[in-house]
Scaffold this active site. Sequence first.
Site, short mmCIF file in Angstrom:
data_model
loop_
_atom_site.label_atom_id
_atom_site.label_comp_id
_atom_site.label_asym_id
_atom_site.label_seq_id
_atom_site.Cartn_x
_atom_site.Cartn_y
_atom_site.Cartn_z
NE ARG A 1 19.45 -19.11 -12.46
CZ ARG A 1 19.68 -19.54 -13.69
NH1 ARG A 1 20.80 -19.22 -14.33
NH2 ARG A 1 18.78 -20.30 -14.32
NE ARG B 1 13.95 -18.88 -7.89
CZ ARG B 1 13.33 -17.78 -8.27
NH1 ARG B 1 12.50 -17.16 -7.44
NH2 ARG B 1 13.52 -17.27 -9.47
CG HIS B 2 18.86 -19.14 -8.09
ND1 HIS B 2 18.52 -17.83 -8.38
CD2 HIS B 2 18.17 -19.90 -8.96
CE1 HIS B 2 17.67 -17.80 -9.38
NE2 HIS B 2 17.44 -19.04 -9.76
CG HIS C 1 17.92 -23.39 -11.12
ND1 HIS C 1 18.63 -22.22 -11.32
CD2 HIS C 1 18.84 -24.40 -11.16
CE1 HIS C 1 19.91 -22.51 -11.50
NE2 HIS C 1 20.07 -23.82 -11.40
CD GLU D 1 14.31 -23.66 -13.77
OE1 GLU D 1 13.97 -24.87 -13.87
OE2 GLU D 1 13.84 -22.90 -12.92
#
Length: 220
Positions: free
Chosen positions: A69, A19-20, A161, A93
């Site tokens: 991101r 995940r970012h 995401h 996302e």
Amino acid sequence: MSGATTGDVRRGRRVILWRHGQTSWNLERRFQGSTDIELTDDGIGQARRAARLLASLRPDAIIASDLKRATATAQELGVLTGLDISYDDSLRETYAGQWQGLTHDEIIARFGEQYAAWKRGEPVRRGGGELETEVADRAAPVVLRHADKLPDDGTLVVVSHGGTIRTTIGRLLGLDSRDWESLGGLSNCCWSVLGDGARGWRLLEHNAGTLPEPVLGDDD
């Protein structure tokens, strides 16, 4: 599932779903969805620290969502490994329509019934956006396609995401979509690891990478 059979000689492949890092909207518990929000300074720091750990696993390939991101997070690993990064909008996302930009409390106030149905595991177009199964339909094939290119015992890092990662894991494990929520969320810059075994993909680690931290807006 991966489509692996007992006769498939390729074993030991790993997929790391990362995940970012943190964004300002994460801190505000504001639903990002497909809105293109950049990392905070702390988020960049998280990405750099996590990248050092992931680089030690000697990944063979990196793919990432094309939202800022995720790209900024992936680039920290790319610098350390020297690997080119493949960007794909299918790893974005969930698009959540009218929910995007709203805080958690605002979503509950304006879309309470919809929110409750989603939490019960019902198929819901949050804010008029995508179903979770539709997110898995676009993201999981991309992950599998790149995983199939790995050498024996190879490692793929997927930078994406929270919501997309959870739905992709659920799809690759063959879980019913109603049960995907039971996987729990990912903290910023934490990851989950899937291993390719004799009967398909297995969840080896979940929300790994740091000491326990709160999950801030995991569906974004």
